[in-house]
Write a protein that holds these residues in place. Sequence first.
Motif, PDB file in Angstrom:
ATOM      1  N   GLU A  28       8.152  -4.322  -6.440  1.00  0.00           N
ATOM      2  CA  GLU A  28       6.991  -3.975  -7.287  1.00  0.00           C
ATOM      3  C   GLU A  28       5.805  -4.903  -7.008  1.00  0.00           C
ATOM      4  N   LYS A  29       6.103  -6.197  -6.855  1.00  0.00           N
ATOM      5  CA  LYS A  29       5.025  -7.159  -6.547  1.00  0.00           C
ATOM      6  C   LYS A  29       4.356  -6.807  -5.221  1.00  0.00           C
ATOM      7  N   ARG A  30       5.196  -6.528  -4.222  1.00  0.00           N
ATOM      8  CA  ARG A  30       4.685  -6.201  -2.890  1.00  0.00           C
ATOM      9  C   ARG A  30       3.874  -4.906  -2.927  1.00  0.00           C
ATOM     10  N   THR A  31       4.359  -3.929  -3.685  1.00  0.00           N
ATOM     11  CA  THR A  31       3.675  -2.632  -3.797  1.00  0.00           C
ATOM     12  C   THR A  31       2.276  -2.813  -4.377  1.00  0.00           C
ATOM     13  N   GLN A  32       2.180  -3.594  -5.468  1.00  0.00           N
ATOM     14  CA  GLN A  32       0.871  -3.827  -6.107  1.00  0.00           C
ATOM     15  C   GLN A  32      -0.121  -4.445  -5.111  1.00  0.00           C
ATOM     16  N   ARG A  33       0.381  -5.420  -4.308  1.00  0.00           N
ATOM     17  CA  ARG A  33      -0.476  -6.083  -3.329  1.00  0.00           C
ATOM     18  C   ARG A  33      -0.949  -5.102  -2.259  1.00  0.00           C
ATOM     19  N   LEU A  34       0.007  -4.293  -1.775  1.00  0.00           N
ATOM     20  CA  LEU A  34      -0.294  -3.380  -0.675  1.00  0.00           C
ATOM     21  C   LEU A  34      -1.224  -2.242  -1.094  1.00  0.00           C
ATOM     22  N   GLU A  35      -1.101  -1.808  -2.352  1.00  0.00           N
ATOM     23  CA  GLU A  35      -1.947  -0.698  -2.828  1.00  0.00           C
ATOM     24  C   GLU A  35      -3.425  -1.059  -2.718  1.00  0.00           C
ATOM     25  N   LYS A  36      -3.746  -2.316  -3.046  1.00  0.00           N
ATOM     26  CA  LYS A  36      -5.147  -2.767  -2.950  1.00  0.00           C
ATOM     27  C   LYS A  36      -5.616  -2.733  -1.492  1.00  0.00           C
ATOM     28  N   ILE A  37      -4.756  -3.227  -0.594  1.00  0.00           N
ATOM     29  CA  ILE A  37      -5.122  -3.280   0.830  1.00  0.00           C
ATOM     30  C   ILE A  37      -5.208  -1.864   1.418  1.00  0.00           C
ATOM     31  N   ALA A  38      -4.260  -1.000   1.004  1.00  0.00           N
ATOM     32  CA  ALA A  38      -4.209   0.372   1.543  1.00  0.00           C
ATOM     33  C   ALA A  38      -5.462   1.166   1.162  1.00  0.00           C
ATOM     34  N   ARG A  39      -6.033   0.851  -0.002  1.00  0.00           N
ATOM     35  CA  ARG A  39      -7.231   1.573  -0.447  1.00  0.00           C
ATOM     36  C   ARG A  39      -8.409   1.353   0.488  1.00  0.00           C
ATOM     37  N   SER A  40      -8.360   0.233   1.220  1.00  0.00           N
ATOM     38  CA  SER A  40      -9.456  -0.026   2.174  1.00  0.00           C
ATOM     39  C   SER A  40      -9.202   0.679   3.515  1.00  0.00           C
ATOM     40  N   GLY A  41      -8.088   1.463   3.577  1.00  0.00           N
ATOM     41  CA  GLY A  41      -7.801   2.233   4.790  1.00  0.00           C
ATOM     42  C   GLY A  41      -6.895   1.530   5.788  1.00  0.00           C
ATOM     43  N   ASN A  42      -6.302   0.401   5.374  1.00  0.00           N
ATOM     44  CA  ASN A  42      -5.425  -0.355   6.289  1.00  0.00           C
ATOM     45  C   ASN A  42      -4.156   0.437   6.615  1.00  0.00           C
ATOM     46  N   LYS A  43      -3.974   0.749   7.907  1.00  0.00           N
ATOM     47  CA  LYS A  43      -2.847   1.589   8.322  1.00  0.00           C
ATOM     48  C   LYS A  43      -1.496   0.909   8.111  1.00  0.00           C
ATOM     49  N   GLU A  44      -1.422  -0.400   8.436  1.00  0.00           N
ATOM     50  CA  GLU A  44      -0.148  -1.140   8.291  1.00  0.00           C
ATOM     51  C   GLU A  44       0.300  -1.145   6.824  1.00  0.00           C
ATOM     52  N   ALA A  45      -0.665  -1.366   5.927  1.00  0.00           N
ATOM     53  CA  ALA A  45      -0.336  -1.391   4.499  1.00  0.00           C
ATOM     54  C   ALA A  45       0.171  -0.026   4.044  1.00  0.00           C
ATOM     55  N   LYS A  46      -0.472   1.038   4.526  1.00  0.00           N
ATOM     56  CA  LYS A  46      -0.038   2.399   4.160  1.00  0.00           C
ATOM     57  C   LYS A  46       1.378   2.685   4.658  1.00  0.00           C
ATOM     58  N   ALA A  47       1.671   2.232   5.890  1.00  0.00           N
ATOM     59  CA  ALA A  47       2.999   2.465   6.476  1.00  0.00           C
ATOM     60  C   ALA A  47       4.083   1.732   5.677  1.00  0.00           C
ATOM     61  N   GLU A  48       3.773   0.488   5.300  1.00  0.00           N
ATOM     62  CA  GLU A  48       4.770  -0.278   4.535  1.00  0.00           C
ATOM     63  C   GLU A  48       4.949   0.299   3.138  1.00  0.00           C
ATOM     64  N   LEU A  49       3.848   0.748   2.538  1.00  0.00           N
ATOM     65  CA  LEU A  49       3.933   1.379   1.209  1.00  0.00           C
ATOM     66  C   LEU A  49       4.852   2.588   1.232  1.00  0.00           C
TER      67      LEU A  49
END
Length: 368
Positions: A143-164
């Motif tokens: 859950e902690k990791r998901t919250q962090r990645l959601e912010k990064i993914a919103r900027s269009g980061n592909k790696e963050a989206k893949a991990e999410l």
Amino acid sequence: MSTNLQVGIVGLPNVGKSTLFNAITKAGAEAANYAFCTIEPNIGVVDLPDPRLDTLQEMFQSKRKLPAAMRFVDIAGLVAGASKGEGLGNQFLAHIRETDAIAQVVRCFEDENITHVAGSIDPLRDIEIIMTELCLADLEAVEKRTQRLEKIARSGNKEAKAELAVLEKVLPLLQEAKPARLAELGEEEEALLRELNLLTRKPVLYVANVGEDEIADPLQNPHVRAVADLAASEGAEWVPISAAIEAEIAELEPEEASLFLAEIGEEEPGLDRLIKAAYSLLGLINYFTAGEQEARAWTIVRGTKAPQAAGKIHSDMERGFIRAEIVSYDALIRAGSMAKAREQGLLRLEGKDYVMQDGDVTYFRFNV
């Protein structure tokens, strides 16, 4: 990998973990009839029993023999609420996170002199308590990791989206207190998840601790049958052991131990079964090197190619790998000597793409 590979022994308090660990290592870890007896994890290195190595030492007249080894880590008894810090919860969970696999000891024997933390013998309940705690700890991490990645993914980061996307496969399982290892992931997805080092993604081996009079036919015990059925449903390994018997065997000389085993109708110590089951669980095999100085077993993951296997001996050997000279153990024994194996054309030259097989007797050629 030989001595870095770690199997964590976990279980509720008073299920026989430390007794079993003592037998594994003869290290004298404190074993007593009260909860939280083991606070700091005890670590013991145990040799993998492999009679093939004895034969190779004799054949090559090697001065010494170095078997493959495995580290067992005795982790203090978990209790319900460990993920929230109950007992010594968070410390224990950190110790488990450092291991490659988990051997969960579950009590399947009745003994009114040894108290059970939950007041009765029920291995499936005990397994569920520990699994719930491990799932809760993993859920918090995901859950902690998901919250962090959601912010990064919103900027269009592909790696963050893949991990999410991978975390979204694991999250529903953990929310239902089911282990993350039930999620079917591809190699790339697995790599994305590896950094989190999830407790419930680790392979599990159930160790059914039975009474001394039950080891000859453990499946007569309904508790053991329940553990075996659960393991089958999860695709996990299980092994029956009497920790009390193993503790007795550990005190005997090899000849006395053999006689004792024969008396109780056993062919090998339960510890040998435990180590072999852990090897199988982790998909490990051994290859051998042998010569005048030493006969040695090297542990690798099944599917390892020759250069990487050479790298287990020394990084230079992987970097400068030329070829491997290989004869299978069975072929070598049939030939009777390396010279005869060579004469009979049983010695093969293998290149960089050769996938090592269990029992390969190997000489690596390299140039740095």
